[in-house]
Design a protein around this motif. Sequence first.
Motif, PDB file in Angstrom:
ATOM      1  N   LEU A   1      10.247 -21.796  41.517  1.00  0.00           N
ATOM      2  CA  LEU A   1      10.648 -22.478  40.286  1.00  0.00           C
ATOM      3  C   LEU A   1      12.120 -22.876  40.275  1.00  0.00           C
ATOM      4  O   LEU A   1      12.477 -23.984  39.883  1.00  0.00           O
ATOM      5  N   THR A   2      12.988 -21.961  40.735  1.00  0.00           N
ATOM      6  CA  THR A   2      14.427 -22.233  40.658  1.00  0.00           C
ATOM      7  C   THR A   2      15.112 -22.212  42.022  1.00  0.00           C
ATOM      8  O   THR A   2      16.343 -22.254  42.086  1.00  0.00           O
ATOM      9  N   ARG A   3      14.342 -22.119  43.095  1.00  0.00           N
ATOM     10  CA  ARG A   3      14.928 -22.089  44.431  1.00  0.00           C
ATOM     11  C   ARG A   3      13.889 -22.567  45.447  1.00  0.00           C
ATOM     12  O   ARG A   3      12.694 -22.333  45.262  1.00  0.00           O
ATOM     13  N   PRO A   4      14.337 -23.188  46.528  1.00  0.00           N
ATOM     14  CA  PRO A   4      13.395 -23.557  47.580  1.00  0.00           C
ATOM     15  C   PRO A   4      12.994 -22.321  48.384  1.00  0.00           C
ATOM     16  O   PRO A   4      13.722 -21.327  48.418  1.00  0.00           O
ATOM     17  N   LEU A   5      11.839 -22.386  49.009  1.00  0.00           N
ATOM     18  CA  LEU A   5      11.385 -21.319  49.897  1.00  0.00           C
ATOM     19  C   LEU A   5      11.427 -21.832  51.327  1.00  0.00           C
ATOM     20  O   LEU A   5      10.886 -22.897  51.627  1.00  0.00           O
ATOM     21  N   ARG A   6      12.047 -21.088  52.198  1.00  0.00           N
ATOM     22  CA  ARG A   6      12.141 -21.483  53.593  1.00  0.00           C
ATOM     23  C   ARG A   6      10.861 -21.127  54.350  1.00  0.00           C
ATOM     24  O   ARG A   6      10.130 -20.210  53.978  1.00  0.00           O
ATOM     25  N   ALA A   7      10.614 -21.855  55.409  1.00  0.00           N
ATOM     26  CA  ALA A   7       9.449 -21.582  56.246  1.00  0.00           C
ATOM     27  C   ALA A   7       9.514 -20.148  56.761  1.00  0.00           C
ATOM     28  O   ALA A   7      10.546 -19.712  57.258  1.00  0.00           O
ATOM     29  N   GLY A   8       8.412 -19.438  56.627  1.00  0.00           N
ATOM     30  CA  GLY A   8       8.377 -18.040  57.013  1.00  0.00           C
ATOM     31  C   GLY A   8       8.393 -17.093  55.839  1.00  0.00           C
ATOM     32  O   GLY A   8       8.307 -15.873  56.018  1.00  0.00           O
ATOM     33  N   THR A   9       8.468 -17.622  54.617  1.00  0.00           N
ATOM     34  CA  THR A   9       8.381 -16.779  53.431  1.00  0.00           C
ATOM     35  C   THR A   9       6.956 -16.253  53.288  1.00  0.00           C
ATOM     36  O   THR A   9       5.985 -16.992  53.451  1.00  0.00           O
TER      37      THR A   9
END
Length: 323
Positions: free
Chosen positions: A250-258
């Motif tokens: 919602l308030t931050r991107p998620l990097r690949a591997g989360t």
Amino acid sequence: MKLATRNNGERDGELMIVSRDLRLMARADDIAPTLQHAVERWESLFPALQQRYEALNDRLLAKAEPFCAKAMMAPLPRAWQWLDGSAFLHHGERMQQAFRLPPIPDVDRIPLMYQGSGDHFLGPCDDIPCRDEADGLDFEGEFAVLVGEVAMGADPQTALGAVRLLLQLNDISLRALAPREMKTGFGFIHAKPPSSFAPVAVTPDELGDAWREGRVCLPLSVTRNGERFGNQSGAQMHFHFGELIAHAALTRPLRAGTLVGSGTVSGSDTALGASCIAEIRALERVRQGEPSTPFLSPGETVRMEARTADGQPLFGAIEQKIV
């Protein structure tokens, strides 16, 4: 496709491709040295991984080896980010009823989630250390997803499209330490030691019709000391994985591997048991005034496994001893 990580003495292990029937495996480190490397370059590396997977299933790889779960680490031995939800509302409702807790506002509309310890995960056959029996050592059977890049503010359907792999895990908990940490509002530290994962991560297509509406619609079999403990289905998730991922982003991107977890698998039919001891104890407290099922102690064993409708192994089994 089915992927695993073999223990080669390094913290991130080496990437392996595993046959659909979990009988054979083949090295994939010439394509991607680790699973984290693969998920960060998924679009470009997927064709080569898929081609080798098909060749392994067709028994065309001369260098194929027998699959050995004991040689495996967690598929992703450490993650940049591990977020665990609580998407099965029956579990939370039973805990609230047992301890006469006030209802959580909007719990059916806004997912509950905490950020866990992702820097070290246990493998499927690693021992679970019992620091002190007074800690209330418990297991929690769950499913999880490993995602690619997710933009901040992604909607649930877009977020669901970022799912790369599905996993099965035991989210180990120390129940006696949790209440104080929950009251602080800062989240878990002591109550959540490293989780353990089944040996194989799978692409959603491996589930066929059992991957529906962002849910793993299969029962998760849990045994304690060889005796049936629970067999609840992942189909009863209130929030699907796309909604959990979108909530996290919602308030931050998620990097690949989360990694994003479902929370304890739970259902409406209590005759099917439970995926954690705490839920059984909650039911006992409601029915008889006090719990009678003890938490784990050294020498006990825990096994968790999900199979397809035709009885085929999917993720492999988690089989652990308490020490």
